[in-house]
Design a protein around this motif. Sequence first.
Motif, short mmCIF file in Angstrom:
data_model
loop_
_atom_site.label_atom_id
_atom_site.label_comp_id
_atom_site.label_asym_id
_atom_site.label_seq_id
_atom_site.Cartn_x
_atom_site.Cartn_y
_atom_site.Cartn_z
N SER A 110 0.80 -1.23 0.00
CA SER A 110 0.00 0.00 0.00
C SER A 110 0.82 1.27 0.00
O SER A 110 0.29 2.35 -0.25
CB SER A 110 -0.93 0.00 1.22
N ASP A 122 1.24 7.25 8.17
CA ASP A 122 0.29 6.80 7.17
C ASP A 122 -0.62 5.70 7.70
O ASP A 122 -1.81 5.67 7.41
CB ASP A 122 1.03 6.29 5.92
N GLY A 125 -3.08 7.33 10.13
CA GLY A 125 -3.90 8.41 9.57
C GLY A 125 -3.43 9.79 9.99
O GLY A 125 -4.13 10.78 9.77
N VAL A 141 -9.05 5.35 13.03
CA VAL A 141 -8.54 5.59 11.69
C VAL A 141 -9.66 5.31 10.69
O VAL A 141 -10.50 4.43 10.91
CB VAL A 141 -7.33 4.66 11.42
N ASP A 144 -11.40 3.28 5.25
CA ASP A 144 -10.86 3.08 3.90
C ASP A 144 -9.36 3.37 3.81
O ASP A 144 -8.81 3.43 2.71
CB ASP A 144 -11.64 3.90 2.88
N ASN A 145 -8.68 3.50 4.95
CA ASN A 145 -7.22 3.68 4.96
C ASN A 145 -6.59 2.41 4.38
O ASN A 145 -6.81 1.32 4.90
CB ASN A 145 -6.72 3.92 6.38
N HIS A 147 -3.54 1.42 4.39
CA HIS A 147 -2.33 0.97 5.09
C HIS A 147 -2.73 0.29 6.40
O HIS A 147 -3.38 0.90 7.25
CB HIS A 147 -1.42 2.15 5.40
N HIS A 148 -2.33 -0.97 6.57
CA HIS A 148 -2.70 -1.71 7.77
C HIS A 148 -1.51 -2.18 8.60
O HIS A 148 -1.62 -2.34 9.80
CB HIS A 148 -3.55 -2.92 7.39
#
Length: 159
Positions: A110, A122, A125, A141, A144-145, A147-148
Amino acid sequence: TMARKTHMRRPFVHPLAQSALPLWQACSARPALILILSLIVLAFTFPVPVSGGTCLGDAVPAEERKYISFSEDVQLPLGIYRQGWETAMLVAQVASIVVQETLGYHTTFSGTSSSSLTAAMDITGCSMSSSASLSCPDGPVALDNPHHASLEIWWAELN
């Protein structure tokens, strides 16, 4: 009687190995050299899969893999944030294969950064303003972010 001279043959040592010997003798370089040699052995031990193939024999097929589901409207692949140095990229690639083929989830890379701080911001958030002040959202957060996870964050950079 004359003592017979015996000649000991020196074993052949490849020129690359000769140049690595001083590094090997330095204690601080041993872990890095062991890692490099291990990766070379692994690279020649396991075949590289062809496009669309899998690395593991009992892998979950791509068509059976799931998405991370936060709601009916938000279904995302697990977003793995890669750091910009070689070991972090290697670890991220291995993690992606394990998550896809053993746990059965879709993954994506991502984001990429050479900064642990950027990766952490990132994923959470947060953002950094031009005045170097940290701004983070109130509450969770955004769903739909993309980055996990980041598998290599250097704590010293965050302090």
